[in-house]
Design a protein around this motif. Structure first.
Motif, short mmCIF file in Angstrom:
data_model
loop_
_atom_site.label_atom_id
_atom_site.label_comp_id
_atom_site.label_asym_id
_atom_site.label_seq_id
_atom_site.Cartn_x
_atom_site.Cartn_y
_atom_site.Cartn_z
N VAL A 105 -1.78 25.14 1.13
CA VAL A 105 -3.16 25.48 1.52
C VAL A 105 -3.17 26.02 2.94
O VAL A 105 -3.84 27.02 3.25
CB VAL A 105 -4.07 24.24 1.41
N GLN A 106 -2.38 25.39 3.80
CA GLN A 106 -2.35 25.86 5.18
C GLN A 106 -1.71 27.24 5.29
O GLN A 106 -2.12 28.06 6.11
CB GLN A 106 -1.60 24.85 6.05
N ILE A 107 -0.73 27.48 4.44
CA ILE A 107 -0.10 28.80 4.42
C ILE A 107 -1.13 29.86 4.03
O ILE A 107 -1.24 30.91 4.65
CB ILE A 107 1.12 28.81 3.47
N VAL A 108 -1.91 29.54 2.99
CA VAL A 108 -2.94 30.48 2.56
C VAL A 108 -3.93 30.72 3.70
O VAL A 108 -4.31 31.85 3.99
CB VAL A 108 -3.68 29.94 1.32
N ASP A 109 -4.31 29.64 4.36
CA ASP A 109 -5.23 29.73 5.48
C ASP A 109 -4.73 30.74 6.51
O ASP A 109 -5.45 31.66 6.92
CB ASP A 109 -5.35 28.32 6.09
N LEU A 127 5.13 32.69 10.48
CA LEU A 127 4.32 31.83 9.61
C LEU A 127 4.62 30.37 9.90
O LEU A 127 3.70 29.55 10.04
CB LEU A 127 4.61 32.16 8.14
N ILE A 128 5.89 30.06 10.04
CA ILE A 128 6.28 28.68 10.32
C ILE A 128 5.73 28.25 11.68
O ILE A 128 5.21 27.14 11.83
CB ILE A 128 7.83 28.54 10.29
N ARG A 129 5.80 29.16 12.63
CA ARG A 129 5.29 28.83 13.96
C ARG A 129 3.80 28.50 13.90
O ARG A 129 3.34 27.51 14.47
CB ARG A 129 5.51 30.03 14.89
N LEU A 130 3.06 29.33 13.15
CA LEU A 130 1.61 29.13 13.06
C LEU A 130 1.27 27.87 12.26
O LEU A 130 0.34 27.14 12.60
CB LEU A 130 0.93 30.37 12.46
N VAL A 131 2.01 27.65 11.18
CA VAL A 131 1.76 26.44 10.38
C VAL A 131 2.01 25.20 11.22
O VAL A 131 1.22 24.26 11.21
CB VAL A 131 2.66 26.41 9.11
#
Lengths: 231, 192
Positions: A105-109, A127-131
């Motif tokens: 869900v957070q990835i989609v966000d 993406l990993i950094r932002l997640v």
């Protein structure tokens, strides 16, 4: 000359009988084997159950441990997310299912909120950094493996999230600036091909942004998905 | 490539996109350009609000040394917003009622709506009420250049007129002729 099994009708009978006996023996052996495997499996299951329950917290918290656990699962053909019950008995056991879906869900966000500026393409590391930022965890807690796995769990939703292998795709690593000469130089492409590729990225796909004030080439292309954005 | 935010000498925090070189180029892809325009619009309005700037002109992009240098230029990456690009952004802002061409019938200068006239009307009424000036006559000059600096100090005349006329519609203000021009009287009321 004496032949094993003799000759004539008697030999035929004997042959048939022997076959029957072999068949019986074979199914007996098979049964024993199945029973054995069954008991092994149930033992294994119990052991795995115990393992998963004991190490549940560690599996969820420690990325290295989680990775090793998932490696182990996949090497013995067990999918930690699959199972007969809703969410999978396995998932319930470790609570990994929720964790994975939550991450999904957070990835989609992140993908949705960065789509405008990166054209729908985001580098895995970014993406990993932002997640990690979103979850408020240190870097390294969420691994590339976790993210790829979560993206896979999103597949049934048909949302179109997928991991694209950029083919040695680290080529953007040194910077997100690309220019015609750079491609010609590094990839040996013709000027026309480089230009066409860049123009397509720019105009058709919106994957890069134009920079007309570039000091080196006059015109450069920037790939926003390869940039790190602080805000 | 890491894009970081940056605090200007005037203390304004520039967003990270301001250090992206292509942000200063008008994009041929309309979708991309709409992102660029949206980000520029937000930046221009927040900066204007921060420094209480009411106008932006194409000149600000043409020559250095104006109020807008910190935003329209990024010396650290050697980029600047060109007048033609600014012109495009301003036209979009006017279209979306985030600015108006001022004076009218030209497109080189806009009055920025970092507060809409309706919002200014409320700010004005609030100021008059809290400073105990309801029912007394004020000249425009007294509002624009009050002895004690206020939230309305320096508000352009055209914007003030718009705000007053909005209050007039709900009976909360009335323009009155005074000896040396015009004045305005404010009345209590909720505006509902």
């Amino acid at each position: 000359m004496h032949r094993l099994g003799g000759v004539g009708m008697a030999a035929f009978d004997r042959h048939q009988q022997a076959q029957r006996s072999f068949a019986e023996l074979s199914s007996e052996i098979s049964q024993t084997q199945i029973d054995y495997v069954d008991s092994q499996l149930s033992q294994f299951r119990t052991a795995l159950y115990r393992f998963a329950t004991t190490h549940r917290k560690k599996i969820r918290d420690d990325p290295n441990f989680r990775h090793a656990f998932q490696q182990m699962c996949s090497s013995i053909g067990v999918d930690p997310l699959a199972g007969p019950r809703k969410g999978g008995w396995w998932a319930e056991l470790v609570g990994l299912g929720d964790w994975q879906y939550e991450l999904g869900v957070q990835i989609v966000d992140i993908c949705v909120s960065t789509r405008e500026r990166n054209g729908g393409l985001i580098e895995l590391s970014e993406l990993i950094r932002l997640v990690s930022k979103l979850r408020g965890v240190e870097s390294g807690v969420i691994t590339q493996d976790d993210v790829i796995r979560s993206i896979k769990t999103l597949e049934p939703l048909g949302a179109g999230y997928q991991v694209i292998d950029m083919g040695g795709g680290r080529k953007m690593e040194n910077g997100s600036r690309v220019s015609e000469d750079l491609i010609v130089q590094k990839k040996g492409w013709s000027v026309e091909r480089s230009r066409a590729a860049l123009e397509n990225m720019l105009l058709r796909d919106g994957l890069c942004w134009l920079d007309e004030q570039d000091e080196g080439s006059g015109t450069a292309y920037w790939v926003p998905s390869a940039m790190q954005w602080d805000i | 490539m890491t894009l970081a935010s940056f605090t200007t000498p005037s203390g304004f925090l520039l967003p990270s996109i301001h250090s992206a070189p292509p942000f200063f180029t008008q994009q041929p892809n309309p979708n991309t350009q709409s992102i660029v325009t949206e980000n520029w619009t937000r930046l221009i309005l927040t900066y204007a609000r921060y420094r209480r700037l009411f106008f932006i002109k194409l000149e600000d992009a043409e020559t250095k040394g104006g109020d807008w240098d910190e935003v329209l230029r990024n010396e650290r990456i050697n980029r600047q917003l060109f007048p033609s690009h600014l012109s495009h952004i301003l036209s979009q802002m006017v279209e979306r009622n985030q600015a108006v061409y001022e004076p009218q019938k030209q497109t080189r200068s806009v009055l920025l709506y970092w507060r809409l006239p309706e919002e200014w009307a409320e700010v004005l009424h609030e100021w008059v009420t809290t400073t105990g000036q309801l029912n007394s006559i004020l000249t425009f000059y007294e509002i624009i250049e009050p002895p004690i600096e206020s939230v309305l100090s320096g508000i352009p005349m055209t914007l003030l007129r718009k705000a007053i006329s909005i209050l007039g519609r709900t009976g909360r203000a009335q323009i009155i002729s005074v000896a040396d021009g015009e004045g305005v009287r404010f009345f209590a009321g909720t505006g509902k």
